[in-house]
Every structure is written in structure tokens, then in C-alpha cells.
Design a protein around this motif. Structure first.
Motif, PDB file in Angstrom:
ATOM      1  N   LEU A 264       3.668  -8.505  -5.205  1.00 41.68           N
ATOM      2  CA  LEU A 264       4.466  -7.315  -4.868  1.00 41.68           C
ATOM      3  C   LEU A 264       5.418  -7.633  -3.712  1.00 41.68           C
ATOM      4  O   LEU A 264       6.588  -7.230  -3.743  1.00 41.68           O
ATOM      5  N   ASP A 268       9.518  -7.418  -3.837  1.00 33.32           N
ATOM      6  CA  ASP A 268      10.322  -6.667  -2.876  1.00 33.32           C
ATOM      7  C   ASP A 268      11.323  -7.584  -2.182  1.00 33.32           C
ATOM      8  O   ASP A 268      12.489  -7.216  -1.976  1.00 33.32           O
ATOM      9  N   LYS A 276       7.929  -4.961  -9.033  1.00 31.80           N
ATOM     10  CA  LYS A 276       7.285  -4.261  -7.914  1.00 31.80           C
ATOM     11  C   LYS A 276       6.510  -3.053  -8.425  1.00 31.80           C
ATOM     12  O   LYS A 276       5.363  -2.814  -8.026  1.00 31.80           O
ATOM     13  N   SER A 277       7.121  -2.302  -9.338  1.00 31.18           N
ATOM     14  CA  SER A 277       6.456  -1.130  -9.908  1.00 31.18           C
ATOM     15  C   SER A 277       5.212  -1.534 -10.705  1.00 31.18           C
ATOM     16  O   SER A 277       4.179  -0.854 -10.656  1.00 31.18           O
ATOM     17  N   GLU A 280       2.475  -2.296  -8.248  1.00 31.49           N
ATOM     18  CA  GLU A 280       1.952  -1.044  -7.702  1.00 31.49           C
ATOM     19  C   GLU A 280       0.951  -0.414  -8.656  1.00 31.49           C
ATOM     20  O   GLU A 280      -0.132   0.039  -8.245  1.00 31.49           O
ATOM     21  N   ALA A 299       1.557  -0.987   1.032  1.00 28.72           N
ATOM     22  CA  ALA A 299       2.412   0.066   0.489  1.00 28.72           C
ATOM     23  C   ALA A 299       3.364   0.611   1.548  1.00 28.72           C
ATOM     24  O   ALA A 299       4.546   0.862   1.272  1.00 28.72           O
ATOM     25  N   HIS A 302       6.162  -2.102   2.379  1.00 31.38           N
ATOM     26  CA  HIS A 302       7.175  -2.363   1.342  1.00 31.38           C
ATOM     27  C   HIS A 302       7.681  -1.070   0.687  1.00 31.38           C
ATOM     28  O   HIS A 302       8.275  -1.129  -0.382  1.00 31.38           O
ATOM     29  N   HIS A 303       7.439   0.068   1.319  1.00 30.26           N
ATOM     30  CA  HIS A 303       7.997   1.345   0.883  1.00 30.26           C
ATOM     31  C   HIS A 303       7.610   1.681  -0.568  1.00 30.26           C
ATOM     32  O   HIS A 303       8.444   2.091  -1.374  1.00 30.26           O
ATOM     33  N   CYS A 304       6.320   1.507  -0.854  1.00 27.97           N
ATOM     34  CA  CYS A 304       5.783   1.838  -2.182  1.00 27.97           C
ATOM     35  C   CYS A 304       5.165   3.236  -2.104  1.00 27.97           C
ATOM     36  O   CYS A 304       3.964   3.396  -1.848  1.00 27.97           O
ATOM     37  N   HIS A 305       5.976   4.247  -2.295  1.00 31.01           N
ATOM     38  CA  HIS A 305       5.536   5.619  -2.035  1.00 31.01           C
ATOM     39  C   HIS A 305       4.412   6.050  -2.975  1.00 31.01           C
ATOM     40  O   HIS A 305       3.465   6.724  -2.561  1.00 31.01           O
ATOM     41  N   LEU A 307       2.128   4.156  -4.519  1.00 29.07           N
ATOM     42  CA  LEU A 307       0.904   3.446  -4.175  1.00 29.07           C
ATOM     43  C   LEU A 307       0.322   3.973  -2.866  1.00 29.07           C
ATOM     44  O   LEU A 307      -0.903   4.113  -2.726  1.00 29.07           O
TER      45      LEU A 307
END
Length: 354
Positions: A264, A268, A276-277, A280, A299, A302-305, A307
Motif C-alpha cells: 500500500l 501511494d 492502493k484501494s 485497503e 491508514a 497514507h490518507h486511506c479514509h 481503512l
């Protein structure tokens, strides 16, 4: 790459290729997964008079065991493309299962030198049946095109590069023109394919600093070789990579979580949102008391909202004693010190539970 022929159009009518076409077109190589086809249009002043939505269809050609064709719409392929030129690749046969293909469209301003410009790439699509097609509905504004150098002597050429995912993994090293050094391992790849999939690779390989990538291997730091190899596999196939195995035995959940976290981060770093998705989604299936803090920190970093939300929802339903145990770990203290907003979001989640 392999040259998949050319279609010639004069005044809106498809012509047979001239006898000397083999002398005009060069750059043919032997790769099993990457092809290009040229659509040569002569007499644009007449072609542009076609009504909106009407198209010119190139000749059928074979590549990768399938039949294909290009379609060109001088006045857009629909209402949303009004004022634009559209172009797409279509599958010209029925198939038992879908064919996943990456496409990239460019103008060629000098056919003999194959100088690509106005490149428009798209993500991979599943070609499901005959006449199924994908491309660029808003390839270029007509007004912009008519003032550009793409149009010369009332003629222009569009090139379609495409990669068939099912064949790509086998042929990554064939015809490669760039090498990466990751740890003690080297990986061969194709500049155009990497640039078409990743804006970061586009900037590095074709931007102002590209001269530094033309000689010798490009060094990739702070990444494990197996992670870079998995990322390359995704770039060429658009499929979620399988986790590398050690000694032929399956890895445990903890190893898979670690591998997914690194993958991931790589996605990113090289701006690969689909990979990336995928990471997640897979990581969300591994959230438990032993992994939630590490996944939550990743999360947030790496701004994985989505997750991040899944981790907070998991913590929300834990007992006070369990939650206290998680927050007492050094890993949690480090994460909350690095990003205090996480604690605030967790408190808000707990408040909504009451």
C-alpha cells in the motif's frame, strides 16, 4: 512492442494500406503483450463535416490472438463530448471470457520517427463482447487540434498502444528499455507502460530530469524487492498481486498484513490509486487486536479514509478493558503522538456509541 498495422482513411473512406507502408512505418519489435496500431487520416477538412456521433472505423487487425479495430469520431462520440474528438479501441469478435486491456492514445507528429504527443492513457478495462470498446471520449478539443502541429497538410495520425493483461506478465522483460535496482535485485520494464500507469513514473522517466534515467539502473530506495516486483506485476496486469511466499510455504496472517502494508505504501508513493484501494480492501479483512494499531497508523499516514474508518469502527465495539490494553501499547502511544487527530476521532466514535 509489436506493430499491429495501420488503417488509412481518405475523406472519410477506409483505404487499403499503400504498398510502400512497410517502408514508412518502423519500430516493430517482438513482444507478446504490447501492440500498437496506427490510424492515418487524410483529408481532415472533409472528415470533420461528419455529423456529431458519426464515426470512422479503421480496418480489423489481429493482436494477442484477438481481432480489434479503432473507431474515430471527429465530432465526439456523444453529447458529453461535444466540441471534442473521440477515439476508442473495440473488440471485433465474440469471446468466451472478458479480455482485460490497458489502452493509450497519442498523436504521431512524425510517422517515420514515431514521436508521440498529446498522450492520453486510461486504466484497464474488460472487453466483454464483440463491439465492446473503450478509449478517450474527450481526446482533444477540435479547436485546439486544428491549431496544433498534429494536423499537417490536412492529415494526421493517431496511435493506439495497448497491453493485454493476460499476456503481459510473461513478457515484462522482452523489449524492456529501463532497469531498476531494488536492494540486491534488478528489474527490467518498459518506460511507456510505467508512464501510462503512474504519474510519478511519467515525471521521472519523461520529465525534465529524464536524462538521469537514460543510463544505468534507476535506484529505488526504502522498498523491498518483493514489494517492487509485486507492484510491477500490478502495473502490467491490473490484477491484485499474490503475496510472495518463502520456501514454497504459505505465509501467516501477520506476514500478509506486513506485506500488504508495504505494498500500500508503494502504491501511494507511485500514485497507483487502484492498487492502493485493493490493498485497503485486503487489509480491512485482517483488522484484529494484534494488527489494528499498525493498520490504523498506516491508514492515517497514507490518507486511506475507508481503512481508517474500518479500524475506528473495530475499536468502537471493543470493551473498555480491551481498548485500554490497546492504548497502553508503545505502538499506540507512538502513533497518537505522531497524529493526535486519531485519538480525537476515536473519542468521537466512542461518544456516538453512548
Amino acid at each position: 512492442m509489436s506493430f499491429a498495422g495501420a488503417s488509412f482513411v481518405a475523406g472519410g473512406r477506409l483505404l487499403q494500406p499503400p504498398a510502400q507502408s512497410a517502408m514508412i512505418y518502423s519500430g516493430t519489435a517482438s513482444s507478446g503483450s504490447w501492440w500498437y496500431h496506427l490510424l492515418v487520416v487524410e483529408g481532415y477538412s472533409r472528415v470533420k463535416e461528419l455529423p456529431d456521433g458519426r464515426r470512422i472505423r479503421g480496418r480489423t487487425f489481429r493482436a494477442g490472438g484477438y481481432r480489434w479495430a479503432l473507431k474515430f469520431y471527429p465530432n465526439g462520440d456523444g453529447i458529453d463530448a461535444a466540441g471534442f474528438m473521440s477515439v476508442c479501441l473495440i473488440l471485433d469478435q465474440d469471446v468466451a471470457r472478458s479480455v482485460k486491456v490497458h489502452t493509450q492514445f497519442s498523436f504521431i507528429d512524425q510517422v517515420d520517427k514515431q514521436v508521440l504527443s498529446c498522450t492520453r492513457a486510461s486504466k484497464a478495462h474488460d472487453f466483454l463482447r464483440k463491439n465492446c470498446g473503450y478509449g478517450r471520449s474527450r481526446f482533444i478539443k477540435r479547436e485546439e487540434f486544428e491549431k496544433s502541429q498534429h494536423l499537417k497538410d490536412d492529415c494526421f495520425t493517431i496511435r493506439c498502444d495497448f497491453i493485454i493483461a493476460e499476456a503481459a506478465a510473461t513478457f515484462i522483460e522482452v523489449g524492456s528499455d529501463v532497469t531498476f535496482k531494488v536492494g540486491h535485485e534488478s528489474f527490467a520494464a518498459h518506460r511507456n507502460i510505467l508512464a501510462a500507469r503512474s504519474p510519478v513514473f511519467m515525471a521521472e522517466l519523461f520529465g525534465p530530469m529524464k536524462e538521469g534515467t537514460m543510463t544505468g539502473a534507476i535506484l529505488i530506495q526504502d522498498m523491498e524487492p518483493n514489494v517492487f516486483k509485486a507492484m510491477l506485476g500490478f502495473i502490467y496486469s491490473d490484477l491484485m498481486p499474490k503475496m510472495m511466499k518463502v520456501g514454497g510455504e504459505a505465509e501467516g496472517d501477520a506476514d500478509e498484513v506486513t506485506w500488504l502494508r508495504h505494498l500500500l505504501a508503494a502504491a501511494d508513493r507511485f500514485d497507483l490509486p487502484r492498487l492502493k484501494s485493493m490493498c485497503e480492501e485486503r487489509l480491512s479483512e485482517h483488522i484484529d487486536l494484534s494488527s489494528v494499531t499498525a493498520i490504523l497508523g498506516l491508514a492515517a499516514q497514507h490518507h486511506c479514509h475507508g481503512l481508517k474508518e474500518a479500524c475506528l469502527e473495530f475499536l468502537k465495539v471493543q470493551s473498555a478493558a480491551t481498548l485500554g490494553g490497546v492504548m497502553a501499547t508503545s505502538e499506540w502511544r507512538h502513533m497518537s503522538a505522531t497524529d493526535p487527530s486519531i485519538l480525537n476521532e476515536l473519542i468521537a466514535k466512542l461518544a456516538s456509541k453512548a
